[in-house]
Design a protein around this motif. Sequence first.
Motif, PDB file in Angstrom:
ATOM      1  N   VAL A 113       0.837  -1.203   0.000  1.00 13.87           N
ATOM      2  CA  VAL A 113       0.000   0.000   0.000  1.00 13.87           C
ATOM      3  C   VAL A 113       0.875   1.257   0.000  1.00 13.87           C
ATOM      4  O   VAL A 113       0.601   2.230  -0.720  1.00 13.87           O
ATOM      5  CB  VAL A 113      -0.947  -0.007   1.228  1.00 13.87           C
ATOM      6  CG1 VAL A 113      -1.688   1.325   1.336  1.00 13.87           C
ATOM      7  CG2 VAL A 113      -1.939  -1.152   1.131  1.00 13.87           C
TER       8      VAL A 113
ATOM      9  N   THR B 215      -6.411  -0.438  -7.012  1.00 14.31           N
ATOM     10  CA  THR B 215      -7.096   0.295  -5.955  1.00 14.31           C
ATOM     11  C   THR B 215      -6.708  -0.308  -4.618  1.00 14.31           C
ATOM     12  O   THR B 215      -6.231  -1.449  -4.550  1.00 14.31           O
ATOM     13  CB  THR B 215      -8.619   0.250  -6.141  1.00 14.31           C
ATOM     14  OG1 THR B 215      -9.244   1.068  -5.148  1.00 14.31           O
ATOM     15  CG2 THR B 215      -9.133  -1.187  -6.005  1.00 14.31           C
ATOM     16  N   ILE B 216      -6.896   0.433  -3.554  1.00 16.77           N
ATOM     17  CA  ILE B 216      -6.567  -0.061  -2.214  1.00 16.77           C
ATOM     18  C   ILE B 216      -7.859  -0.474  -1.515  1.00 16.77           C
ATOM     19  O   ILE B 216      -8.824   0.298  -1.440  1.00 16.77           O
ATOM     20  CB  ILE B 216      -5.841   1.024  -1.393  1.00 16.77           C
ATOM     21  CG1 ILE B 216      -4.511   1.377  -2.068  1.00 16.77           C
ATOM     22  CG2 ILE B 216      -5.605   0.546   0.039  1.00 16.77           C
ATOM     23  CD1 ILE B 216      -3.770   2.509  -1.398  1.00 16.77           C
TER      24      ILE B 216
ATOM     25  N   TYR C 218       2.418   1.799  -3.479  1.00 19.35           N
ATOM     26  CA  TYR C 218       1.414   2.281  -4.440  1.00 19.35           C
ATOM     27  C   TYR C 218       1.157   3.781  -4.239  1.00 19.35           C
ATOM     28  O   TYR C 218       1.133   4.548  -5.206  1.00 19.35           O
ATOM     29  CB  TYR C 218       0.109   1.500  -4.260  1.00 19.35           C
ATOM     30  CG  TYR C 218      -1.023   1.998  -5.130  1.00 19.35           C
ATOM     31  CD1 TYR C 218      -1.139   1.599  -6.455  1.00 19.35           C
ATOM     32  CD2 TYR C 218      -1.980   2.886  -4.619  1.00 19.35           C
ATOM     33  CE1 TYR C 218      -2.172   2.067  -7.259  1.00 19.35           C
ATOM     34  CE2 TYR C 218      -3.010   3.364  -5.413  1.00 19.35           C
ATOM     35  CZ  TYR C 218      -3.107   2.948  -6.737  1.00 19.35           C
ATOM     36  OH  TYR C 218      -4.125   3.427  -7.521  1.00 19.35           O
TER      37      TYR C 218
ATOM     38  N   GLU D 162      -4.882  -3.673   1.186  1.00 19.95           N
ATOM     39  CA  GLU D 162      -4.169  -4.370   0.122  1.00 19.95           C
ATOM     40  C   GLU D 162      -4.333  -3.629  -1.200  1.00 19.95           C
ATOM     41  O   GLU D 162      -5.333  -2.930  -1.410  1.00 19.95           O
ATOM     42  CB  GLU D 162      -4.682  -5.799  -0.043  1.00 19.95           C
ATOM     43  CG  GLU D 162      -4.378  -6.711   1.132  1.00 19.95           C
ATOM     44  CD  GLU D 162      -4.866  -8.126   0.894  1.00 19.95           C
ATOM     45  OE1 GLU D 162      -4.479  -9.009   1.669  1.00 19.95           O
ATOM     46  OE2 GLU D 162      -5.630  -8.343  -0.074  1.00 19.95           O
ATOM     47  N   VAL D 163      -3.355  -3.806  -2.066  1.00 16.18           N
ATOM     48  CA  VAL D 163      -3.440  -3.252  -3.417  1.00 16.18           C
ATOM     49  C   VAL D 163      -4.094  -4.301  -4.303  1.00 16.18           C
ATOM     50  O   VAL D 163      -3.577  -5.408  -4.465  1.00 16.18           O
ATOM     51  CB  VAL D 163      -2.043  -2.893  -3.960  1.00 16.18           C
ATOM     52  CG1 VAL D 163      -2.152  -2.400  -5.400  1.00 16.18           C
ATOM     53  CG2 VAL D 163      -1.371  -1.838  -3.084  1.00 16.18           C
TER      54      VAL D 163
END
Length: 271
Positions: free
Chosen positions: A9, A74-75, A12, A79-80
């Motif tokens: 995360v 997306t988160i 990202y 998590e991604v």
Amino acid sequence: MLELESLSVGQYGFINNVFSFGLAVMASSTLFVWLMKGSVAPAYRMAMVITGLVTAIAGYHYLQIMLSWQGAATINTGEVLVTGEGFNRAYRYVDWLLTVPLLLIELILVMKLSKSDTMSRSVKLGGAAALMIILGYPGEVSSEVGTRALFWILAMIPFLYIVREMVVGLKDSIARQPDEVKGLINAAAILLVVSWAFYPIVYLLPLVGITGGSAIVAVETGYTIADIVSKAVFAMLIFLIAVRKSAADERELVAEAAKQGEQKTPVKKVA
């Protein structure tokens, strides 16, 4: 090809902030260069227009890169998660295909060479730059190590030609520039070569053991830093060169006018 599933995360979000910073730098550089265009002599305004055009194109593509990044993942619950849309790496190469040749042209224009020399160098250097970008793209998007290495080698051929022309080919032209701008022009040429040398190094990172989210962070951050240096910082150098050459040209015109005035003044005969 680098996979987004391996990102944390924090990684990202960091890359998203890097893209946002790149966009802000390019947009502000464009506004500055175009607003200050009137402060240089008319002979150098085309170079200023192209300088701003380079950062404007880069700013647009950084916006598209950032939107593509946000759409690709997306988160959720810490998590991604990959959305399936895919991160479009082609935006960088479209940007480079347009801006890299223009970077060379703006340096040539601000040097105010002869028309034939300007055209010849623009075509040769611009063509080599475009070829370098085209050859690099297949390796960038390939998941095969051999393919990435092969196209890196191919792209290095026009890159080395450009380096030679910037370091050796422009040496005589730089020597003929006004004293107050020789250092700046030489610095601009070196800056371009050094910043461009960063791209093939970043390109190789996935091949030297840097993998997963760390590889994505290294590649995207590295490319963005190289873009900022070679476009925004380079733009400020081009502006300074244009300002100093404008002042030098004005002093030359004043000196020439004074010389002609002295020649036209009649000499009084002593009785």
